[in-house]
Design an enzyme around this catalytic site. Sequence first.
Site, PDB file in Angstrom:
ATOM      1  CB  SER A   9      -0.934   0.018   1.220  1.00 11.19           C
ATOM      2  OG  SER A   9      -0.154   0.157   2.386  1.00 11.19           O
ATOM      3  CE1 TYR A  75      -2.992  -9.350   2.429  1.00  8.42           C
ATOM      4  CE2 TYR A  75      -1.729 -10.581   0.807  1.00  8.42           C
ATOM      5  CZ  TYR A  75      -1.803  -9.606   1.784  1.00  8.42           C
ATOM      6  OH  TYR A  75      -0.667  -8.888   2.093  1.00  8.42           O
ATOM      7  CG  HIS A  89       3.030 -10.086   4.584  1.00  9.92           C
ATOM      8  ND1 HIS A  89       3.502  -9.564   5.756  1.00  9.92           N
ATOM      9  CD2 HIS A  89       2.016  -9.264   4.193  1.00  9.92           C
ATOM     10  CE1 HIS A  89       2.811  -8.468   6.057  1.00  9.92           C
ATOM     11  NE2 HIS A  89       1.899  -8.259   5.124  1.00  9.92           N
ATOM     12  N   GLY A  90       6.293  -9.897   4.933  1.00 10.75           N
ATOM     13  CA  GLY A  90       7.223  -9.801   6.070  1.00 10.75           C
ATOM     14  C   GLY A  90       6.648 -10.586   7.243  1.00 10.75           C
ATOM     15  CG  ASP A  91       9.237 -12.181  10.379  1.00 10.34           C
ATOM     16  OD1 ASP A  91       9.233 -10.927  10.416  1.00 10.34           O
ATOM     17  OD2 ASP A  91      10.169 -12.869  10.833  1.00 10.34           O
ATOM     18  CG  ASP A  92       5.845  -6.979   9.629  1.00  8.85           C
ATOM     19  OD1 ASP A  92       6.074  -7.738   8.663  1.00  8.85           O
ATOM     20  OD2 ASP A  92       5.284  -5.877   9.513  1.00  8.85           O
ATOM     21  N   GLY A 124      13.577  -1.088  11.705  1.00  8.07           N
ATOM     22  CA  GLY A 124      14.298   0.167  11.470  1.00  8.07           C
ATOM     23  C   GLY A 124      14.502   0.420   9.991  1.00  8.07           C
ATOM     24  CG  ASP A 206     -21.769  26.528  23.446  1.00  6.24           C
ATOM     25  OD1 ASP A 206     -20.975  27.241  22.794  1.00  6.24           O
ATOM     26  OD2 ASP A 206     -22.447  25.611  22.943  1.00  6.24           O
TER      27      ASP A 206
END
Length: 434
Positions: A9, A75, A89-92, A124, A206
């Site tokens: 994305s 997905y 995919h990243g393992d995060d 990082g 008010d």
Amino acid sequence: MKQVYLCISSDIVHEGILNIIKKAQEYGEVIVGVLTDEIVASYKRTPLLSTAARMNMYENLKGVSRVVEQTSLSYREKLLQLKPDYVIHGDDWRTGVQSAVRREVIDTLSEWGGELVEIPYTKGVSATVLEDDLKNYYRSPDARRASLRKLIKLKKPIRIIEASNGLSGLIVENAQVVDDKTGAIRSFDGMWVSSLCDSTFKGKPDIELVDFTSRQRTIEEIMEVTTKPIILDGDTGGKTEHFIHNVKTLERLGVSAIIIEDKTGLKQNSLFGTAVKQTQDDPHNFAAKIAAGKKAQKTRDFMIFARIESLIAGQPMEDALIRADIYLEEGGADGIVIHSKEKDGSEIFEFMKKFREKWHEVPIILIPTSYNQFTEEELSQAGANIIIHANHLTRAAYVAMRDVANKILECHRSKEADEMILPIKEVLTLIPKE
Ligand code: SPV
Ligand code: MG
């Protein structure tokens, strides 16, 4: 040749993305799914680049053979269409909000013997660092101001809640809940700086007593620690001669929109209804004030929404509808706020139905304090674009503070109040040092 699918994305092509594409190539032909603007906006923030621009960017990356749109966080639909041999995919995503989506990917792939390949997430590297940079970008007045107009095009309903100081601004900025089943994240899209709450926190009524300079201070305090768009409750907008200056100030600060209401004389809070004197301005006068504000604004992004108080002041529906036409046609208002204090919501639904017969696209903004039995989705299906929860954090704070004060009085000490309040350790670390 085997097919590998990965979903992206990001607005920015960074090292992490290049790495993952390189890795994907080792498994076969790389198909990149790009999450659409609507989906990104639904869980994150409006992307800087449109779906088409991001697709174009990824299409032109070395190693990518095809780009497709992914129109949901899940997905499944895309995978059923493409039946890839691998998803990468990243393992995060093993833990946290995306773990449900991951589970579904594994289950879906297993239907044809496909496999999920996970590559170690390099902390990082790029993504988070860039995310922080993007956050800083949204802190800039230009980006913040423009983000609401973009959001209106992409998302319905837009969910706004009151923030009245830096602390409640932080709560709005960070509040999020995750749907256990879909992994979808819900958060607020922006903040409402309410006249009622801004006044109440100062112990004032008010009635436009808290002046613009003070309101400006509140806005700046919130802006210091947040990035989401801000809609200001501008009361009546005051004198036209003052309003045009205030519009420019708000634009410079990065406020996205002001709502002004068509009352005149001593302004009273709308939720009093007809229990107090509520005088409406002549509609042509009010339209002229809006038109003067529109003429004064320097950017294209800033919006002036006209708030119709006919139903609050006990006037008929017809009056509200005629005023809407005048404010849009003569005033050039960017949207209409229709307010009501009736509990059953019927007049709001009637207004929206009739209004939408003529005005299909003009944003409708609702403040459902009295008729809060309806969900944001129900109000949106009936025509609303923006839903403002106008005073709930202030009301929550008052109850919490009063109860703790009483508990200490009752017990002659504060020990019994400990379970009602944030542990001191957490207070000390609540606000980040940087
Ligand atoms: C406010 O929050 O100050 C508003 C909304 O103007 S209402 O209190 O419902 O009038
Ligand atoms: Mg108000």
